[in-house]
Design an enzyme around this catalytic site. Structure first.
Site, PDB file in Angstrom:
ATOM      1  CG  PHE A 146      -0.836  -2.032   1.253  1.00  0.00           C
ATOM      2  CD1 PHE A 146      -0.812  -3.389   1.495  1.00  0.00           C
ATOM      3  CD2 PHE A 146      -0.433  -1.578   0.005  1.00  0.00           C
ATOM      4  CE1 PHE A 146      -0.403  -4.300   0.509  1.00  0.00           C
ATOM      5  CE2 PHE A 146      -0.031  -2.466  -0.987  1.00  0.00           C
ATOM      6  CZ  PHE A 146      -0.022  -3.829  -0.731  1.00  0.00           C
ATOM      7  CG  ASP A 233       3.413   4.977   0.329  1.00  0.00           C
ATOM      8  OD1 ASP A 233       3.182   5.296  -0.855  1.00  0.00           O
ATOM      9  OD2 ASP A 233       3.434   3.795   0.714  1.00  0.00           O
ATOM     10  CE  LYS A 274      -0.669   1.548  -6.174  1.00  0.00           C
ATOM     11  NZ  LYS A 274      -0.551   0.178  -6.695  1.00  0.00           N
TER      12      LYS A 274
END
Length: 425
Positions: A146, A233, A274
């Site tokens: 994801f 990531d 984030k």
């Protein structure tokens, strides 16, 4: 709860359903306030936040240092675009580059934007530095990944919901099994056009899958051997979530270098988002050293809001909080307690089959099929009992509280979770 109070929540839900696109399926709770590890709904009920906006709120809701940095900068200068210099961006780029031990930072806004940026950097590097023929570069990705939901990213997703009716898809990606070093080795040995390997150190959205202890280290070694960029990531796993500054942790800010057993691996390209802003503002970044980042030249990539003064101020404050409040160490210690206590319960029940994770990124697997609604119903009951979490992939519940949580608060949450699970035995 009175009829009037129920109407307040339902009115907000109905308004969103009527006027908003239905691209999410939220848990039916309407939040209006947050502080630290807690959130409150519109009726004033208090909950533990055990999702942290998918790990964006690692520093806790409305952290005063981050909020002050944001509001103070907003009163001075909010946006110039990159048509001009501003007095905050360079400070932030130096601060974050030093913090994560890279030469340069390319600022963006969202995690998906940062992933797209990393893919573009990787491809341009492949043509200009590695010598792959133009338009022939391929990037290896992992199944069940994801990395976002842009058209390019879903092109290498195997989530049917994310992909259905969104084609045609972008070419240039090779999917292999996650945590399978032999699969990576085979592709690298048989394809001279591989430019990069994009990987999540822990697959969060897939259900908090933690790879084998040496997987990342061996993958990086293979990438080095074949002159392929190792792209990490860490949008969800970074910024202390897993008990270290980064899950790959080539440069660890916490004192215990071996605190979670993962070998040190420094990515060639690091993707952050984030919690880079503590959840206060959209901030993401791609970091790399000069020999890679030098392929980016004026006009090749950009963003009106990327690197704006507010983002720069917020990110520096958010990273300060991580260091000053020792959030990596806290996540490591509390994560061990969480898994120990959940494993003690799991040994006595058939409701949950296992708990897995690192630091304060964890998940439990419910003993039911992915098509069942048991995990959803458990989350509804957790909500009723004062704790908010959300299922992922049907029978998995992800638990990721803010890293500012105390041990007493964590143990209270563990009690709520176990009490709720026992109601489903």
């Amino acid at each position: 709860m009175s009829v009037l109070e129920k109407t307040a929540s339902q009115k907000a839900i109905d308004l969103e359903n009527k006027h908003g696109a239905h691209n999410y399926h939220p848990l039916p709770v309407v939040l209006s306030k947050g502080e630290g590890v807690y959130v409150w709904d519109v009726e004033g009920k208090k909950y533990y936040d055990f999702l942290s906006a998918y790990s964006a709120v690692n520093q806790g809701h409305c952290h005063p240092k981050i909020v002050d940095a944001m509001t103070n900068q907003a009163r001075t200068l909010s946006l110039t675009s990159r048509a001009f210099y501003n007095d905050m961006l360079g400070k932030y780029e130096k601060y974050a580059s030093d913090y994560f031990n890279f030469d340069k930072l390319l600022p963006m806004n969202t995690g998906a934007e940062a992933v797209e940026t990393a893919l573009k950097i990787c491809r341009k590097w492949a043509y200009e530095k590695k010598g792959i023929d133009v338009n022939e570069a391929e990037i290896i990705v992992c199944e069940n990944n994801f990395h976002g939901r842009t058209t390019t990213i879903i092109s290498f997703s195997n989530d049917p919901v994310a992909r259905k009716h969104f084609g045609p898809f972008t070419k240039g990606f090779i999917k292999i099994e996650y945590d399978n070093i032999e699969a990576l080795k085979e592709v690298l040995e048989n394809n001279k056009n591989v430019a990069g390997f994009l990987v999540e150190p822990i697959q969060g959205e897939a259900g908090v899958y933690v790879p084998s202890e040496n997987y990342l280290k061996e993958a990086k070694a293979l990438c080095e051997k074949h002159n392929v960029l190792f792209i990490a990531d860490e949008v969800q796993t970074g910024i202390a979530r897993t008990g270290r500054l980064l899950a790959t942790c080539g440069n660890c800010s916490c004192e215990n270098k071996d605190c979670n057993g993962t070998p040190d691996v420094k990515p060639d390209v690091l993707i952050l988002g984030k919690a880079l802003s503590g959840g206060a503002y959209p901030v993401s970044a791609v970091l790399a050293n000069n020999e890679i980042m030098s392929v980016i030249e004026p006009g090749t990539h950009g963003s009106t809001f990327g690197g704006n003064p507010i983002a720069a101020a917020v990110a520096m404050a958010a990273l300060d909080v991580v260091s000053e409040e020792h959030l990596a160490e806290n996540a490591y210690r509390l994560g061990n307690i969480f898994r120990e206590e959940l494993n003690r319960y799991i040994a006595t029940t058939d409701t949950v089959t296992l708990v897995r994770g690192k630091g304060l990124l964890n998940a439990i697997v419910i003993n039911d099929s992915e098509e069942s609604d048991t995990a959803w119903n458990i989350c509804l009951r957790l909500r009723d009992n004062g704790l908010l979490a959300k299922p992922t992939h049907g029978n998995i519940i992800r638990f990721a509280p803010p890293l500012v949580m105390t041990e007493a608060e964590l143990r209270d949450c563990i009690s709520i979770i176990i009490k709720t699970l026992k109601e489903f035995e």
